[in-house]
Design an enzyme around this catalytic site. Structure first.
Site, PDB file in Angstrom:
ATOM      1  CE  LYS A 189      -8.398  -7.888 -18.316  1.00 20.28           C
ATOM      2  NZ  LYS A 189      -9.037  -7.394 -17.411  1.00 20.28           N
TER       3      LYS A 189
ATOM      4  CD  GLU B  84      -6.151 -13.938 -12.257  1.00 18.39           C
ATOM      5  OE1 GLU B  84      -6.823 -12.503 -11.408  1.00 18.39           O
ATOM      6  OE2 GLU B  84      -6.645 -14.013 -13.366  1.00 18.39           O
TER       7      GLU B  84
ATOM      8  CB  SER C 125     -13.054 -10.425 -20.693  1.00 19.60           C
ATOM      9  OG  SER C 125     -14.380  -9.785 -20.660  1.00 19.60           O
TER      10      SER C 125
ATOM     11  CG  HIS D 124       7.529  -0.442   1.889  1.00 23.66           C
ATOM     12  ND1 HIS D 124       7.127  -1.112   2.988  1.00 23.66           N
ATOM     13  CD2 HIS D 124       9.198  -1.300   1.788  1.00 23.66           C
ATOM     14  CE1 HIS D 124       8.062  -1.050   4.005  1.00 23.66           C
ATOM     15  NE2 HIS D 124       8.983  -1.165   3.474  1.00 23.66           N
TER      16      HIS D 124
END
Ligand code: ARG
Length: 469
Positions: free
Chosen positions: A292, A299, A286, A159
């Site tokens: 970043k 992804e 970024s 979880h």
């Protein structure tokens, strides 16, 4: 003589398809990649036609010579693809016929329906083998990372809440197992693809004495003993695409596994976890935020899983309403198949590259693993060994966790007096809270657990297995 401008099937037609229709029906822009397999199929078919006396040795050698020349032209980008010739099959046949009159005999006893089914099967057989190699490579990379970090312990999660201690190696070995099943699904996929449809004609075979067995052998549609494998029903041969569906399904599952691995890597490389660092090569910056470092490759692999699953759904829907046998709808199988194969091939390859360069941040892993609540289950097990029924043990440890929480301490900080009050048996087992994660995992007794000795054995077993495969 056929008029130059007419299509190959133009005999019964008085008008030609218009531009819009041509653009709509053409497939050469995406099926041209089948050219090698199409030519291979044609060479086998021509050889068989010579064997049964339907073409002469001279005609065969003309066909062979020119097909090979066409193949070279395609390879070197010198071939002129023509939309009015619809697909790869007719483009190649028309060019052959332009070069030699023997070309007019090539299609004897053959239809594009059994031809395209043959090409697709030949193409997919090669593709499956290369996917299997990529899966092996990824398994090898996972093993190397596991081996290098075999004493790196991390919390295991359920979880997405901290659950129990595991090791990074154990975590990665789980993916090695998943990939093992992906590999064997591809074995099955290869097996059902490895049947020859050629010689089934449009749907009902041929009145000509075509030697299907000869062709199957020529094209390598054989079993492990070298026996030819033919699709036994001519209607089945031209109408079903279940071999593609099974590949798409197996690939969808592999993509789902990669996607879950991607998710782990994305989470672990966030500041919140900070268990790993991805190499600069596999991350991007970024355009606005200078600090970043984004895990875009992982992804995208997660994102592309959507289209791989979509391709499976799309082909299933295409097939579901089709009457027997060949219908033009089947042309839609190609982009689905090629897209899945291309997408997954790239993802598998990049994943292996990316994983081979991850850096494990041992300090944050050690800090995370220091949380004594990860040992709550083991503490309850230890009480069971002291003859306390498990339900009671569970409750006792739960109360200890709650007590520690309310008093602003961790389990490790409770005094003997406090343990004594909670339950005197705790005093006999609480030492496990101060063991090193290695020591503590050594106490795991079940097969398949993250006991470091067992994990090491698993690594060795897999290393041997992959070396011999
Ligand atoms: N381009 C077609 C396909 O991919 C080849 C078969 C065409 N057959 C036909 N009867 N129109 O399915």
């Amino acid at each position: 003589m056929r008029h130059k401008k007419q299509t190959i099937w133009g005999g019964r037609f008085t008008t030609q398809p218009n531009e819009k229709v041509r653009a709509y029906t053409q497939s050469h822009t995406f099926d041209s990649r089948l050219y090698r397999h199409d030519i291979r199929g044609s060479l086998a078919h021509a050889k068989m036609l010579k064997k049964i006396g339907l073409i002469t040795a001279k005609e065969l050698s003309e066909i062979q010579k020119h097909l090979l020349a066409i193949q070279r032209n395609i390879q070197t980008d010198k071939f002129q693809w023509r939309a009015e010739l619809e697909d790869v099959h007719m483009n190649i046949e028309a060019e052959l016929t332009r070069r030699t009159p023997a070309g007019e005999k090539l299609h004897t006893g053959r239809s594009r329906n059994d031809q395209v089914a043959t090409d697709m099967r030949l193409w997919l057989k090669e593709e499956i083998l290369s996917h299997q190699q990529l899966i092996r490579r990824l398994q090898n990379t996972l093993l190397t990372v596991a081996q290098k970090n075999k004493n790196c312990f991390i919390p295991g999660y359920t979880h997405l809440q901290r659950a129990q201690t595991v090791s990074l190696a154990h975590h990665f070995l789980a993916y090695v197992e998943m990939l093992k099943r992906d590999f064997s699904r591809l074995e099955h996929s290869y097996d059902i693809t490895n049947y020859c449809p050629l010689g089934s004609g449009a749907l009902a075979g041929s009145t000509l004495p075509l030697d299907r067995t000869f062709v199957a052998k020529e094209l390598g549609f054989i079993d492990k003993q070298g026996k030819p494998r033919l699709i036994t029903n001519s209607m089945d041969a031209v109408s079903d695409r279940d071999f593609i569906v099974e590949f798409l399904a197996a690939s969808a599952l592999t993509a789902v596994h990669l996607s879950r691995l991607a998710e782990d890597l994305i989470l672990w490389s966030s500041a919140e976890f900070n268990f790993i660092q991805l190499s600069d090569t596999f991350t991007t910056g970024s355009s606005l935020m200078p600090q970043k470092k984004n895990p875009d490759i992982a992804e995208l692999a997660r994102g592309k899983t959507g289209r791989v699953i979509g391709n499976l759904m799309s082909l299933l829907v295409t097939l579901k309403g089709l009457p027997m046998t060949y219908n033009r709808d089947l042309q839609e199988d190609k982009e689905r198949l090629f897209d899945t194969a291309d997408t997954l091939r790239l993802s598998l390859d990049l994943f292996a590259d990316m994983l081979s360069q991850i850096k494990v941040n041992t300090i944050p892993c050690q800090i995370a693993i220091h949380d004594p609540n990860l040992l709550a289950t083991d503490l309850a097990d230890a009480l069971v060994e002291q003859r306390i029924p498990f339900r009671q043990a569970h409750h006792l440890v739960g109360s200890a966790v709650a007590y520690a929480l309310h008093s602003g301490k961790t389990l490790r900080q409770l005094s003997d007096q406090e343990w004594q009050t909670l339950n005197p048996t705790f005093l006999k087992v609480k030492h496990l809270l101060t063991q090193s994660p290695y020591q503590q995992l050594l106490t795991k007794k079940t097969l398949g657990s993250p006991n470091p000795k067992l994990v090491e054995k698993e690594i060795t077993r897999w290393q041997k297995k992959l070396k011999n495969s």
